[in-house]
Design a protein around this motif. Structure first.
Motif, PDB file in Angstrom:
ATOM      1  N   ASP A 126       0.834  -1.200   0.000  1.00 23.09           N
ATOM      2  CA  ASP A 126       0.000   0.000   0.000  1.00 23.09           C
ATOM      3  C   ASP A 126       0.867   1.247   0.000  1.00 23.09           C
ATOM      4  O   ASP A 126       1.903   1.306   0.671  1.00 23.09           O
ATOM      5  CB  ASP A 126      -0.908   0.020   1.234  1.00 23.09           C
ATOM      6  CG  ASP A 126      -1.965  -1.061   1.183  1.00 23.09           C
ATOM      7  OD1 ASP A 126      -2.334  -1.470   0.066  1.00 23.09           O
ATOM      8  OD2 ASP A 126      -2.414  -1.508   2.261  1.00 23.09           O
ATOM      9  N   ALA A 127       0.443   2.256  -0.753  1.00 22.20           N
ATOM     10  CA  ALA A 127       1.155   3.525  -0.760  1.00 22.20           C
ATOM     11  C   ALA A 127       1.066   4.167   0.621  1.00 22.20           C
ATOM     12  O   ALA A 127       0.017   4.126   1.272  1.00 22.20           O
ATOM     13  CB  ALA A 127       0.560   4.457  -1.816  1.00 22.20           C
ATOM     14  N   SER A 128       2.153   4.744   1.091  1.00 25.24           N
ATOM     15  CA  SER A 128       2.189   5.326   2.427  1.00 25.24           C
ATOM     16  C   SER A 128       1.497   6.680   2.457  1.00 25.24           C
ATOM     17  O   SER A 128       1.304   7.331   1.424  1.00 25.24           O
ATOM     18  CB  SER A 128       3.639   5.502   2.884  1.00 25.24           C
ATOM     19  OG  SER A 128       4.298   6.452   2.062  1.00 25.24           O
ATOM     20  N   ASP A 129       1.126   7.131   3.653  1.00 22.88           N
ATOM     21  CA  ASP A 129       0.542   8.468   3.813  1.00 22.88           C
ATOM     22  C   ASP A 129       1.533   9.546   3.392  1.00 22.88           C
ATOM     23  O   ASP A 129       1.157  10.576   2.855  1.00 22.88           O
ATOM     24  CB  ASP A 129       0.117   8.691   5.268  1.00 22.88           C
ATOM     25  CG  ASP A 129      -1.051   7.805   5.673  1.00 22.88           C
ATOM     26  OD1 ASP A 129      -1.774   7.339   4.769  1.00 22.88           O
ATOM     27  OD2 ASP A 129      -1.234   7.574   6.881  1.00 22.88           O
ATOM     28  N   GLU A 130       2.830   9.297   3.666  1.00 19.49           N
ATOM     29  CA  GLU A 130       3.855  10.257   3.280  1.00 19.49           C
ATOM     30  C   GLU A 130       3.894  10.439   1.776  1.00 19.49           C
ATOM     31  O   GLU A 130       4.041  11.544   1.263  1.00 19.49           O
ATOM     32  CB  GLU A 130       5.221   9.785   3.779  1.00 19.49           C
ATOM     33  CG  GLU A 130       6.353  10.746   3.472  1.00 19.49           C
ATOM     34  CD  GLU A 130       7.691  10.242   3.981  1.00 19.49           C
ATOM     35  OE1 GLU A 130       8.721  10.827   3.584  1.00 19.49           O
ATOM     36  OE2 GLU A 130       7.696   9.288   4.779  1.00 19.49           O
ATOM     37  N   LYS A 131       3.739   9.316   1.037  1.00 18.79           N
ATOM     38  CA  LYS A 131       3.727   9.416  -0.415  1.00 18.79           C
ATOM     39  C   LYS A 131       2.502  10.189  -0.882  1.00 18.79           C
ATOM     40  O   LYS A 131       2.568  10.985  -1.815  1.00 18.79           O
ATOM     41  CB  LYS A 131       3.731   8.028  -1.049  1.00 18.79           C
ATOM     42  CG  LYS A 131       3.790   8.097  -2.573  1.00 18.79           C
ATOM     43  CD  LYS A 131       3.505   6.779  -3.235  1.00 18.79           C
ATOM     44  CE  LYS A 131       3.421   6.986  -4.756  1.00 18.79           C
ATOM     45  NZ  LYS A 131       2.928   5.815  -5.466  1.00 18.79           N
TER      46      LYS A 131
END
Length: 278
Positions: free
Chosen positions: A155-160
């Protein structure tokens, strides 16, 4: 299309593009397409989300969509690069809208050998167009299926997601006046933290990144509009010719004047092809 010129069309191209060439170099940027670079000889120093990635022969660099990446100048390497628009892979596009590759590179020989085989097949097709679309898509699906199985997705991170929001905002507003104060306020950071976070996540300063976006817009004008350089400069968001020339050369490796001459020569050559002698 030469590799550096793909910077102009990366978000509007319908078909994949692929090349075999020497010394990839490009300032940090992002696009919605998937990008794969296989180093065949020498070493390639890439940048991914602000971090340096050294690619040696046999290493495959994996860039998921909307992820900041680039290639440092001075790379002495021979590579094959493949860029795949999401529109071209409808079976995978929903998956890549929320997931990214679990690793930014793979060196597993069984994987890279199979990818190289598919890339060689693609290069033999020369370029993707309507007549070759299905054949090209079949090789790309093989590559994607192999990489998803062997490298995996996460899953794509929140930071990304935050980084994407900032980069999308810059892309949509690069011709307007952009200040560190306005951006930090918009995204809820102090000026110091925003500047530091941007440099770490993208790999260059805010000024460099915005300059590259404006240079890209200027290059389109140089290709499509017969305007004086000062007008192109001002219409692209620059406040001086000096800044315009510096940003343009940093982005494309040549000056706006040299770029315009190359465009004019390419147009002239296409209108007056050399005669064959029998």
């Amino acid at each position: 299309m030469v590799p550096s010129m793909h910077e102009l069309y990366r978000d509007s191209g319908r078909y994949p593009v692929y090349w075999e060439f020497d010394g990839p170099q490009c300032l940090p940027h992002f696009h919605n397409s998937l990008e794969f670079t296989l180093t065949l000889e020498g070493c390639t120093e890439a940048m991914f989300c602000g971090k340096s990635v050294l690619l040696q022969p046999g290493d495959l660099f994996l860039v998921s969509g909307l992820t900041a990446h680039g290639y440092k100048r001075g790379n002495r390497s021979h590579v094959i690069m493949l860029i795949v628009p999401m529109e071209f892979i409808p079976l995978y596009a929903p998956m890549f809208s929320r997931k990214v590759f679990a690793s930014v590179k793979t060196s597993k020989k069984s994987v890279t050998d199979e990818v190289l085989h598919c890339l060689r097949r693609l290069l033999a097709i020369e370029q993707c167009d309507e007549s070759s679309e299905n054949l090209v898509r079949s090789y790309i699906y093989v590559i994607l299926g192999l990489l998803i199985r062997e490298v995996g997705l996460v899953d794509a991170s929140d930071e990304k997601a935050l980084s994407q929001s900032v980069l999308l905002y810059l892309q949509n507003n690069c011709l307007s006046k952009i200040t560190l104060e306005d951006l930090s306020r918009r995204f809820g950071y102090s000026k110091y933290r925003f500047s530091r976070t941007f440099n770490q996540s993208v790999g260059c300063s805010l000024t460099q990144y915005v300059g590259a976006l404006r240079a890209r817009h200027a290059a389109n004008l140089l290709r499509e509009a017969d305007l004086p350089l000062i007008e192109i400069c001002m219409n692209s968001g620059f406040d001086s010719l000096r800044t315009f020339y510096r940003s343009f050369k940093n982005t494309f490796g040549i000056t706006p004047t040299q770029y315009r001459k190359r465009v004019e020569k390419a147009v002239s050559d296409s209108l007056n092809p050399p005669k064959s002698h029998t």
